[in-house]
Design a protein around this motif. Sequence first.
Motif, PDB file in Angstrom:
ATOM      1  N   LEU A  25       0.803  -1.224   0.000  1.00  0.00           N
ATOM      2  CA  LEU A  25       0.000   0.000   0.000  1.00  0.00           C
ATOM      3  C   LEU A  25       0.838   1.277   0.000  1.00  0.00           C
ATOM      4  O   LEU A  25       0.564   2.180  -0.802  1.00  0.00           O
ATOM      5  CB  LEU A  25      -0.970   0.000   1.185  1.00  0.00           C
ATOM      6  CG  LEU A  25      -1.882   1.214   1.291  1.00  0.00           C
ATOM      7  CD1 LEU A  25      -2.833   1.263   0.107  1.00  0.00           C
ATOM      8  CD2 LEU A  25      -2.653   1.174   2.600  1.00  0.00           C
ATOM      9  N   PRO A  26       1.863   1.416   0.848  1.00  0.00           N
ATOM     10  CA  PRO A  26       2.659   2.657   0.787  1.00  0.00           C
ATOM     11  C   PRO A  26       3.328   2.869  -0.573  1.00  0.00           C
ATOM     12  O   PRO A  26       3.402   4.006  -1.063  1.00  0.00           O
ATOM     13  CB  PRO A  26       3.714   2.476   1.879  1.00  0.00           C
ATOM     14  CG  PRO A  26       3.164   1.447   2.790  1.00  0.00           C
ATOM     15  CD  PRO A  26       2.290   0.573   1.951  1.00  0.00           C
ATOM     16  N   TRP A  27       3.795   1.801  -1.201  1.00  0.00           N
ATOM     17  CA  TRP A  27       4.439   1.928  -2.512  1.00  0.00           C
ATOM     18  C   TRP A  27       3.426   2.320  -3.585  1.00  0.00           C
ATOM     19  O   TRP A  27       3.734   3.101  -4.479  1.00  0.00           O
ATOM     20  CB  TRP A  27       5.157   0.638  -2.900  1.00  0.00           C
ATOM     21  CG  TRP A  27       6.315   0.370  -1.995  1.00  0.00           C
ATOM     22  CD1 TRP A  27       6.407  -0.581  -1.032  1.00  0.00           C
ATOM     23  CD2 TRP A  27       7.546   1.097  -1.944  1.00  0.00           C
ATOM     24  NE1 TRP A  27       7.608  -0.488  -0.400  1.00  0.00           N
ATOM     25  CE2 TRP A  27       8.335   0.531  -0.940  1.00  0.00           C
ATOM     26  CE3 TRP A  27       8.054   2.175  -2.658  1.00  0.00           C
ATOM     27  CZ2 TRP A  27       9.599   1.002  -0.628  1.00  0.00           C
ATOM     28  CZ3 TRP A  27       9.308   2.647  -2.347  1.00  0.00           C
ATOM     29  CH2 TRP A  27      10.075   2.063  -1.344  1.00  0.00           C
ATOM     30  N   GLY A  31       3.451   5.707  -5.752  1.00  0.00           N
ATOM     31  CA  GLY A  31       3.325   5.682  -7.209  1.00  0.00           C
ATOM     32  C   GLY A  31       2.241   6.613  -7.702  1.00  0.00           C
ATOM     33  O   GLY A  31       2.413   7.311  -8.712  1.00  0.00           O
ATOM     34  N   VAL A  32       1.117   6.658  -7.002  1.00  0.00           N
ATOM     35  CA  VAL A  32       0.027   7.556  -7.382  1.00  0.00           C
ATOM     36  C   VAL A  32       0.467   9.011  -7.222  1.00  0.00           C
ATOM     37  O   VAL A  32       0.178   9.853  -8.074  1.00  0.00           O
ATOM     38  CB  VAL A  32      -1.241   7.259  -6.547  1.00  0.00           C
ATOM     39  CG1 VAL A  32      -2.278   8.357  -6.691  1.00  0.00           C
ATOM     40  CG2 VAL A  32      -1.820   5.920  -6.933  1.00  0.00           C
ATOM     41  N   LEU A  37       2.201  14.038  -9.761  1.00  0.00           N
ATOM     42  CA  LEU A  37       3.190  15.099  -9.940  1.00  0.00           C
ATOM     43  C   LEU A  37       3.608  15.211 -11.401  1.00  0.00           C
ATOM     44  O   LEU A  37       3.666  16.313 -11.956  1.00  0.00           O
ATOM     45  CB  LEU A  37       4.406  14.835  -9.060  1.00  0.00           C
ATOM     46  CG  LEU A  37       5.574  15.804  -9.218  1.00  0.00           C
ATOM     47  CD1 LEU A  37       5.166  17.191  -8.743  1.00  0.00           C
ATOM     48  CD2 LEU A  37       6.776  15.305  -8.455  1.00  0.00           C
ATOM     49  N   LEU A  38       3.893  14.091 -12.036  1.00  0.00           N
ATOM     50  CA  LEU A  38       4.298  14.102 -13.436  1.00  0.00           C
ATOM     51  C   LEU A  38       3.180  14.643 -14.340  1.00  0.00           C
ATOM     52  O   LEU A  38       3.445  15.410 -15.262  1.00  0.00           O
ATOM     53  CB  LEU A  38       4.729  12.716 -13.882  1.00  0.00           C
ATOM     54  CG  LEU A  38       6.036  12.209 -13.267  1.00  0.00           C
ATOM     55  CD1 LEU A  38       6.303  10.781 -13.715  1.00  0.00           C
ATOM     56  CD2 LEU A  38       7.188  13.109 -13.624  1.00  0.00           C
ATOM     57  N   LEU A  39       1.943  14.254 -14.065  1.00  0.00           N
ATOM     58  CA  LEU A  39       0.818  14.758 -14.846  1.00  0.00           C
ATOM     59  C   LEU A  39       0.661  16.265 -14.673  1.00  0.00           C
ATOM     60  O   LEU A  39       0.433  16.989 -15.657  1.00  0.00           O
ATOM     61  CB  LEU A  39      -0.475  14.043 -14.444  1.00  0.00           C
ATOM     62  CG  LEU A  39      -1.729  14.485 -15.187  1.00  0.00           C
ATOM     63  CD1 LEU A  39      -1.605  14.137 -16.672  1.00  0.00           C
ATOM     64  CD2 LEU A  39      -2.955  13.839 -14.583  1.00  0.00           C
TER      65      LEU A  39
END
Length: 133
Positions: A25-27, A31-32, A37-39
């Motif tokens: 879950l933390p990973w 990732g989300v 951030l990238l979006l």
Amino acid sequence: MKDPAATTQQQRAHQHGLIIGLITLPWRLFGVLVASLLLSIVIECVGMHLFWPDQGWRHAQGMLEYELDQLSTHFTRSAVVQEPGRTARSLVEGAYEWIFVKTGLLEWMRDASAQASAPSRSSSRDFRYYLSQ
């Protein structure tokens, strides 16, 4: 009736799925956050190119200042830090200092920008001129 072995295997698979899900879950959340951030960076770059070409990077800087001011105004209490707005501002300024200034990335970007825009100031209309546009 169901086979007891099949029922036991289904329960184990469900338990393994729950345990693995809690461990990862933390990973997945990280990732989300990175994808978000990238979006947002891609949207800001497209907006700077299409909607705010006269402002350029100053639009992104103004938006960062606006968001930090909003954070300072509306996020006044926290159980972790005493002044969350001031802490967020100092974290952003420290990250900027380390990522851009101390690594020399800011100077490199300025040099690359000057080099890329040099053909647009010349009178000849060659390939480098159109590339710089």
